[in-house]
Design a protein around this motif. Structure first.
Motif, short mmCIF file in Angstrom:
data_model
loop_
_atom_site.label_atom_id
_atom_site.label_comp_id
_atom_site.label_asym_id
_atom_site.label_seq_id
_atom_site.Cartn_x
_atom_site.Cartn_y
_atom_site.Cartn_z
N UNK A 155 -6.59 3.08 -3.03
CA UNK A 155 -6.66 1.62 -3.11
C UNK A 155 -6.45 1.00 -1.73
N UNK A 156 -7.14 -0.10 -1.45
CA UNK A 156 -6.86 -0.88 -0.25
C UNK A 156 -5.61 -1.72 -0.44
N UNK A 157 -5.49 -2.28 -1.64
CA UNK A 157 -4.31 -3.08 -2.00
C UNK A 157 -3.84 -2.63 -3.38
N UNK A 158 -2.53 -2.46 -3.49
CA UNK A 158 -1.95 -1.97 -4.74
C UNK A 158 -0.76 -2.85 -5.12
N UNK A 211 5.33 -4.66 -4.11
CA UNK A 211 6.32 -4.17 -5.07
C UNK A 211 6.60 -5.28 -6.06
N UNK A 212 6.30 -5.02 -7.34
CA UNK A 212 6.24 -6.10 -8.32
C UNK A 212 7.20 -5.91 -9.49
N UNK A 213 7.34 -7.00 -10.25
CA UNK A 213 8.14 -7.03 -11.48
C UNK A 213 9.58 -6.58 -11.22
N UNK A 214 10.16 -7.05 -10.12
CA UNK A 214 11.54 -6.73 -9.79
C UNK A 214 12.49 -7.43 -10.76
N UNK A 225 12.82 -2.62 -1.48
CA UNK A 225 12.07 -2.33 -0.26
C UNK A 225 12.68 -1.15 0.49
N UNK A 226 14.01 -1.15 0.62
CA UNK A 226 14.68 -0.08 1.36
C UNK A 226 14.53 1.27 0.66
N UNK A 227 14.67 1.27 -0.67
CA UNK A 227 14.56 2.52 -1.42
C UNK A 227 13.17 3.12 -1.28
N UNK A 246 4.96 -5.21 0.69
CA UNK A 246 5.15 -6.64 0.48
C UNK A 246 6.03 -6.82 -0.77
N UNK A 247 6.96 -7.74 -0.70
CA UNK A 247 7.81 -8.03 -1.86
C UNK A 247 7.24 -9.18 -2.66
N UNK A 248 7.54 -9.20 -3.95
CA UNK A 248 7.13 -10.30 -4.83
C UNK A 248 8.37 -10.92 -5.46
N UNK A 249 8.20 -12.17 -5.93
CA UNK A 249 9.34 -12.94 -6.42
C UNK A 249 8.96 -13.71 -7.68
N UNK A 250 9.97 -14.06 -8.51
CA UNK A 250 9.67 -14.80 -9.74
C UNK A 250 9.11 -16.20 -9.49
N UNK A 251 9.57 -16.88 -8.44
CA UNK A 251 9.20 -18.28 -8.24
C UNK A 251 8.68 -18.54 -6.83
#
Length: 261
Positions: A155-158, A211-214, A225-227, A246-251
């Motif tokens: 994948x180019x983006x996952x 990295x999603x659905x944290x 991210x560190x793990x 890249x990190x993702x966030x609820x809002x």
């Protein structure tokens, strides 16, 4: 190509993808109003969306569908069992509710769903192809099967789930049945699982990973991210060169707007 995670987590999920001037929304777990506001913020229009893809029927992935479909008459695609299990199905316009095929074309994007392991009726992830690029989405999965691994490769983006830290979950305040469900093969992917999945995945020269659905309760963005980064580095991966996290966030919107070829 643009990929924007408009919201990610147990309070609501929505991802916007624009490839070759074809615009797709994956899941609509936040309000239609918030989806519109988020799209306005990145210079997109909700009226220009060519299709909505639904991964599964859980409320944090479909809560915005009734207003979205009734107000904007967007075509939405989901597995037949997903439509049947959806709490809001009776509120949705029948002509907007379309069945997913093994492969379908929406504008210039080829969409290929693939089965994932989660406690839903018939949950799927998605591979999207256009202009020589591949975007893959896999959240809400208990473990990575060979099918999923093959689907995510090259994948180019996952967009990959990194839901919880095992120790935080085990020592947290959730009742044991809920902890057991999250850690099961039909629950959610831990940070370490996400890291090892990426480390063992066949990759292109450079992959962008969201990295999603944290979990708000059982994770922290910097911990996820560190793990994941530690696992990748220990396996010889060069962060920022082989993989960019890249990190993702609820809002908060997390996005990538560039040519990733």
């Amino acid at each position: 190509m643009q990929i924007h995670v408009l919201a990610s987590g147990s309070t609501g999920n929505a991802i916007f993808v624009d490839m070759d001037d074809t615009k797709i929304l994956i899941d609509a777990g936040i309000s239609a109003r918030r989806i519109k506001q988020s799209l306005d913020a990145i210079g997109a229009k909700i009226e220009d969306i060519d299709g909505v893809l639904v991964t599964h029927e859980h409320r944090d992935h479909v809560n915005g569908l009734p207003t979205l479909l009734k107000k904007y008459r967007l075509p939405a695609y989901a597995c037949p069992d997903t439509w049947q299990a959806m709490y809001c199905r009776a509120e949705l316009p029948d002509d907007c509710c379309l069945s997913l095929a093994d492969s379908l074309d929406i504008g210039k994007i080829k969409v290929e769903p693939f089965s994932i392991s989660h406690d839903a009726a018939d949950p799927v992830g998605f591979r999207l192809y256009a202009g020589g690029n591949k975007v893959s989405i896999a959240t809400d999965l208990g473990f990575v099967t060979p099918t999923v691994k093959g689907a995510l490769a090259l994948s180019d983006v996952l967009v990959l789930e990194s839901n919880h830290d095992i120790d935080m979950l085990k020592n947290g305040k959730y009742p044991w049945p809920l902890k057991k469900r999250i850690m099961s093969n039909r629950g959610h992917l831990a940070n370490t699982d996400a890291g090892w999945t990426l480390a063992r995945l066949a990759r292109k020269a450079h992959t962008h990973v969201f990295l999603a659905h944290l979990s708000r309760e059982n994770n922290r963005p910097e911990l996820a991210e560190t793990t994941v980064a530690d696992i990748l580095t220990n396996q010889g991966c060069k962060l920022g060169q082989d993989i960019t996290l890249h990190l993702t966030y609820p809002e908060q919107i997390s996005g990538l707007s560039r040519n990733t070829k």
